[in-house]
Each structure stands twice: as structure tokens, then as C-alpha cells.
Design a protein around this motif. Structure first.
Motif, PDB file in Angstrom:
ATOM      1  N   LEU A 419       0.805  -1.220   0.000  1.00  0.00           N
ATOM      2  CA  LEU A 419       0.000   0.000   0.000  1.00  0.00           C
ATOM      3  C   LEU A 419       0.836   1.268   0.000  1.00  0.00           C
ATOM      4  CD1 LEU A 419      -2.852  -1.026   2.467  1.00  0.00           C
ATOM      5  CD2 LEU A 419      -2.927  -0.935  -0.019  1.00  0.00           C
ATOM      6  N   GLY A 420       2.157   1.110   0.052  1.00  0.00           N
ATOM      7  CA  GLY A 420       3.038   2.274  -0.033  1.00  0.00           C
ATOM      8  C   GLY A 420       3.025   3.151   1.193  1.00  0.00           C
ATOM      9  N   MET A 421       3.035   2.540   2.388  1.00  0.00           N
ATOM     10  CA  MET A 421       3.068   3.308   3.626  1.00  0.00           C
ATOM     11  C   MET A 421       4.132   2.732   4.550  1.00  0.00           C
ATOM     12  SD  MET A 421      -0.233   1.943   5.818  1.00  0.00           S
ATOM     13  CE  MET A 421      -1.410   2.044   4.481  1.00  0.00           C
ATOM     14  N   PRO A 422       4.736   3.547   5.401  1.00  0.00           N
ATOM     15  CA  PRO A 422       5.703   3.026   6.379  1.00  0.00           C
ATOM     16  C   PRO A 422       5.020   2.075   7.360  1.00  0.00           C
ATOM     17  CG  PRO A 422       5.845   5.426   6.190  1.00  0.00           C
ATOM     18  CD  PRO A 422       4.598   5.014   5.469  1.00  0.00           C
ATOM     19  N   ILE A 423       5.769   1.084   7.826  1.00  0.00           N
ATOM     20  CA  ILE A 423       5.213   0.128   8.773  1.00  0.00           C
ATOM     21  C   ILE A 423       4.790   0.819  10.063  1.00  0.00           C
ATOM     22  CG2 ILE A 423       7.501  -0.444   9.653  1.00  0.00           C
ATOM     23  CD1 ILE A 423       4.456  -2.794   9.398  1.00  0.00           C
ATOM     24  N   GLY A 424       5.507   1.886  10.424  1.00  0.00           N
ATOM     25  CA  GLY A 424       5.139   2.633  11.623  1.00  0.00           C
ATOM     26  C   GLY A 424       3.785   3.308  11.490  1.00  0.00           C
ATOM     27  N   GLU A 425       3.470   3.796  10.299  1.00  0.00           N
ATOM     28  CA  GLU A 425       2.166   4.415  10.070  1.00  0.00           C
ATOM     29  C   GLU A 425       1.055   3.375  10.176  1.00  0.00           C
ATOM     30  OE1 GLU A 425      -0.308   6.829   6.558  1.00  0.00           O
ATOM     31  OE2 GLU A 425       1.807   6.292   6.279  1.00  0.00           O
ATOM     32  N   TYR A 426       1.296   2.200   9.614  1.00  0.00           N
ATOM     33  CA  TYR A 426       0.301   1.133   9.704  1.00  0.00           C
ATOM     34  C   TYR A 426       0.047   0.746  11.164  1.00  0.00           C
ATOM     35  CZ  TYR A 426      -1.594  -3.616   9.501  1.00  0.00           C
ATOM     36  OH  TYR A 426      -2.353  -4.740   9.698  1.00  0.00           O
ATOM     37  N   ALA A 427       1.131   0.581  11.918  1.00  0.00           N
ATOM     38  CA  ALA A 427       0.978   0.174  13.319  1.00  0.00           C
ATOM     39  C   ALA A 427       0.275   1.246  14.138  1.00  0.00           C
ATOM     40  CB  ALA A 427       2.343  -0.149  13.923  1.00  0.00           C
ATOM     41  N   SER A 428       0.669   2.511  13.949  1.00  0.00           N
ATOM     42  CA  SER A 428       0.108   3.579  14.781  1.00  0.00           C
ATOM     43  C   SER A 428      -1.341   3.893  14.426  1.00  0.00           C
ATOM     44  CB  SER A 428       0.964   4.846  14.641  1.00  0.00           C
ATOM     45  OG  SER A 428       0.951   5.310  13.295  1.00  0.00           O
ATOM     46  N   LYS A 429      -1.688   3.848  13.141  1.00  0.00           N
ATOM     47  CA  LYS A 429      -3.036   4.221  12.726  1.00  0.00           C
ATOM     48  C   LYS A 429      -4.030   3.077  12.770  1.00  0.00           C
ATOM     49  CE  LYS A 429      -1.815   8.165   9.819  1.00  0.00           C
ATOM     50  NZ  LYS A 429      -1.939   8.798   8.481  1.00  0.00           N
ATOM     51  N   ALA A 430      -3.530   1.832  12.752  1.00  0.00           N
ATOM     52  CA  ALA A 430      -4.453   0.696  12.685  1.00  0.00           C
ATOM     53  C   ALA A 430      -4.482  -0.146  13.948  1.00  0.00           C
ATOM     54  CB  ALA A 430      -4.095  -0.189  11.489  1.00  0.00           C
TER      55      ALA A 430
END
Length: 499
Positions: A419-430
Motif C-alpha cells: 500500500l506504499g506506507m511506512p510500517i510505523g504508520e500502519y501500526a500507529s493508525k491501525a
């Protein structure tokens, strides 16, 4: 999507209630051995569904894309080709069941008088599965058109008829073979109803062998192959436990393991029902190149599914002993450690179930299929090894450990990359917010109420009521972000304008 999710949940309540009531009824009417034989046969025949090759999810994906483009000719070609493939595979399933009925009774070391019963059960359930593949594919067509309400109606009719027939034959004193015949009767009744429903909702649909093309068949099979690997891994993870127990520990021990596994299985459709509309919706968005919207809807759906998974998982941990006691009796309360292990693994998987739907919709599910197959093989090997050391608890460990290893490491990294996003963004937002809510909730309720069994059904209901309200409050205040709360307020005001 809201209508689809709500219809999924309504069907879930009905189907879950039917299954919840039927399980203790069947256990007490059939006894541990016959119920264990039924579970074992159902698991063995379930493997034949692997031959379905993942065409259900594939059909949803193609129907979602083609209906969005209004390509009637190609849509009919895909539909006819998919149904033809499924009819062929159904015939293969029936032939395999006839062959297995001659081999498996001796493999599972059944006595001579029990072998005939088991063989007939394999044949009946094989016929049920083989004839059920086309019925399931027709329901997938409705789901691809985002008519989950009609798909769920057909599922409720099928299960309701099956349950009614089972109750009748067991009250009349018949055994497990008659139960298998009831399953087959329910499937035979639903196939023509499926086709009638499709013609009502999509009059332009056309089934003709002239529409079957080699190119379309190859495209469907190529896309489905990686879904097949995922299905194979899931079957190894979910359906081999009873076979391992039956082979290594004895058929009678299948029942206490099944009691815990069934409780986990009952909450699984809640999350699947919430997330499954994501597949046709993301297929439509992907076909239109709207990838920013895909990222937004994926993060929101994962956040919501994580909250729902953790809520139900927490309730199973807090009240698992009481549920087992009130459901099937004191004799099976010892299954609670198995319930804990299976719940932890199930939450890790279902909290991120939207990953599979999104990857299939975008045609990026190849890696997912490979690692799920590897996870299933690891589950089988570890379950066999640990069953000899720790009994049925070892089988549960064999399921939970590979599941956690994959779902907490490889899967989040891969979907973030796609999805073209940093793993940190996925963890923090989801995931971070739902995990924080869960820790606070379980810590508070565990200290206040404990984890012990209580034989009062009213105490159970009252505890779940106030704890459920507490979790909803924590989820709304801490688990959701501002956009989620704004969306929920808008939906609520539309449904209940008087407020």
C-alpha cells in the motif's frame, strides 16, 4: 458497505445461535464418540474444498471490477467459466470421497462395526461438499455485486433447514449417518434457490457453454492458484487438529478440543462479516485507480476489526470458563486453557483480516498464499510433535505459535509495502489504539471480576453487559480517531434522525 456489514451481522446472529444450540444438543444425543466421528469426517471432507481453487474470492474480485465497468459480455463469460470449473471440481470431490470412504476407516483405527458408519458419513458429506461448491459460487456472485444481504439470506435458509432436519432425525433416535444425510438434503434444496435469486437481481446474467473460453479459464485459474495456497494453509491450520488428535491421542479427545475451538469459531464470522465487503469495494476502487482511498478505507477497517476482535477475545478470556460450564457442562471446563491459546491466535489473525481482502482485490495475494501455506505446514508438524508431549494442549500450541509468528511480523510488513506506507504508520493508525484499549479493559475487569467460572447465567449476562458498555466507551474515546467518530455520528444521525 454499511448495509452489507449489517446484513452479515444479522445472519451471523441467526447462524451463530443455531450452531450454539445445536452443538450441545448433538453432543448429548450422539455421545462423545459419534460426535467426534462426525467432527473428524467433516474435517477430512473439508479438505476437498481446496479443489475449489479459491474461485469464490476470485469471482468476487472479477465481478466487482467488471460490474463497475458495466462490461456485460465479459461478466457473463467470467460467470459461466467459473461455474463450469466448479461443476467439474464438484464431480472430482465426490469421486475422491468415494475413494476415501474405503481407506480412512482403517487409517483412523476404527473397529469393524464402526468402519461402515464412518464410510457412509464420508460419502454423504462428500456429496454435500461436491454439490455445495456450485451453490457457494452462486452466492459469491451475489457478494461480488455487493448484495451480501441476499447471500446471507440464502445461508440462513440452508442452515435453518439443515438444523431442523437434524433435530427431527435425532429425536427419532437415528444416529450420525442420518445427520450427514440432513446436511446433504439442505444443500440439494438451496442450489435452485441460489440460481433463482441471481436471475432476480441480475436479469442480464447468462449461463451458456458458448461463453466458456480457454483464455478466461486460464486467467481465473492463474489468479485463483495463490488463493488456493492460502486456503490450503488455512485448512491445515483449522482442520487438521481433529485428525491429529484422532490419530495420535484417540477419537474421544476430539470432543473437548472441539468445545474450545467452536467458541473461537463463533466469533470469527463477526469479523469476517465486518471486513468481507472490503473485497468488492477495493476491487472497484483499484479498477478506477483510486489508491489513496484504498489506503484510507483499509486503515479504518483494520482499526475497527482490531477493536472488535480484541473486544470478543477479551470476553472469551474473562468468561470462557463460565461459557463452557453453561454451554456443555462442568465436564468440559478443563478445555479453558485450549480456549485461551486458540483465542490469542485467532485475535492476531482476525484483527488484520482486511489484509487478505485488500491483497486479493489488488491482485497482490501471491506472497500471502505462500506464507499461509507455510504456516499451515508448521502447524501440522508442531501439533503432531507437541501432541505426544502435552496432549490436546500441545495441539492448541501447534496452532497458535505459527499463527502469531506470521501475523505479528511478516504480514504487517508486507501489506504496508504493497500500500506504499511506512510500517510505523500502519501500526500507529491501525493497531496501537485498539491494543491500548484492550490492555486497559482486561486489566481493569480482571482485577475487579477475575477469570473464574460462575454457574449463573444472569451473572454472565450482567457482567457482559456492563463490561461491553465499558469497552464501547473506551473504544469510542481512545480506540477511534477523529474521523471515525465523525463518521459514526453521521451514520447514527441518518439511522436515528429523532436523536
Amino acid at each position: 458497505m454499511l448495509r452489507s456489514v449489517l446484513s452479515n451481522w444479522v445472519a451471523l446472529v441467526i447462524l451463530g445461535l443455531l450452531s450454539f444450540l445445536m452443538t450441545p444438543f448433538m453432543i448429548h444425543r450422539l455421545g462423545d464418540f459419534q460426535f467426534g466421528v462426525y467432527t473428524l469426517a467433516f474435517s477430512v471432507v473439508g479438505y476437498s474444498e481446496l479443489l475449489e481453487l479459491g474461485t469464490r474470492n476470485t469471482l468476487q474480485r472479477f465481478v466487482g471490477r467488471l460490474s463497475g465497468r458495466r462490461d456485460r459480455v465479459e461478466l457473463n463469460s467470467v460467470f459461466t467459466t467459473a461455474v463450469t470449473l466448479t461443476l467439474i471440481l464438484g464431480a472430482v470431490v465426490i469421486a475422491l470421497s468415494l475413494a476415501l470412504s474405503q481407506v480412512l476407516p482403517s487409517f483412523f483405527k476404527l473397529r469393524s462395526m464402526q468402519r461402515g458408519m464412518f464410510a457412509w458419513l464420508i460419502i454423504l458429506l462428500g456429496l454435500n461438499t461436491g454439490l455445495g461448491l456450485p451453490a457457494t459460487l452462486l452466492q459469491a456472485y451475489l457478494a461480488g455485486l455487493q448484495r451480501f444481504d441476499l447471500q446471507n439470506l440464502l445461508a440462513v435458509i440452508r442452515q435453518g433447514l439443515r438444523s431442523l432436519l437434524i433435530v427431527i432425525v435425532l429425536l427419532l433416535g437415528h444416529g450420525v449417518v442420518a445427520v450427514g444425510a440432513c446436511a446433504l438434503a439442505g444443500t440439494l434444496a438451496i442450489v435452485p434457490l441460489n440460481w433463482w435469486m441471481i436471475r432476480r437481481i441480475d436479469p442480464g446474467v447468462n449461463f451458456s457453454t458458448r461463453l466458456v473460453t480457454l483464455g478466461t479459464g486460464c486467467e481465473l485459474l492463474s489468479f485463483s492458484f495463490w488463493t488456493l495456497l492460502n486456503n490450503a494453509g488455512q485448512f491445515l491450520r483449522d482442520s487438521t487438529d481433529s485428525m491429529v488428535i484422532g490419530r495420535v491421542l484417540g477419537t474421544a479427545l476430539i470432543t473437548p478440543f472441539t468445545v474450545a475451538a467452536r467458541l473461537v469459531d463463533y466469533f470469527r464470522p463477526i469479523i469476517i462479516g465486518m471486513v468481507s465487503p472490503l473485497l468488492p469495494r477495493v476491487s472497484e476502487l483499484d479498477g478506477q485507480g483510486r489508491h489513496d482511498e484504498i489506503r484510507g478505507i483499509f486503515l479504518r477497517m483494520t482499526r475497527l476489526s482490531a477493536l472488535a476482535s480484541l473486544a470478543i477475545g477479551s470476553m472469551l478470556l474473562l468468561h470462557g470458563r463460565t461459557l463452557i460450564l453453561l454451554w456443555v457442562g462442568q465436564r468440559y471446563v478443563s478445555s479453558y486453557p485450549i480456549l485461551v491459546l486458540l483465542t490469542i491466535g485467532g485475535v492476531a489473525s482476525l484483527a488484520q483480516f482486511g489484509t487478505l481482502q485488500t491483497l486479493i482485490a489488488m491482485g497482490r495475494h501471491r506472497a500471502y498464499g505462500l506464507w499461509t501455506l507455510g504456516e499451515g505446514l508448521a502447524n501440522l508438524v508442531l501439533s503432531i510433535i507437541w501432541a505426544r508431549q502435552y496432549g490436546i494442549v500441545g495441539v492448541a500450541l501447534g496452532t497458535a505459535v505459527p499463527l502469531l509468528a506470521v501475523k505479528l511480523t511478516l504480514q504487517p510488513w508486507y501489506v504496508a509495502r504493497v500500500l506504499g506506507m511506512p510500517i510505523g504508520e500502519y501500526a500507529s493508525k491501525a493497531l496501537t489504539r485498539p491494543l491500548g484499549v484492550c490492555v486497559l479493559f482486561v486489566g481493569f475487569c480482571g482485577l475487579l471480576s477475575g477469570f473464574q467460572a460462575n454457574g449463573s447465567i444472569w451473572h454472565l449476562f450482567s457482567s457482559i453487559a456492563w463490561q461491553g458498555l465499558l469497552f464501547v466507551g473506551l473504544a469510542f474515546a481512545l480506540g477511534l480517531d477523529g474521523s471515525d467518530r465523525k463518521l459514526l455520528r453521521g451514520r447514527f444521525s441518518r439511522l436515528f434522525p429523532a436523536f
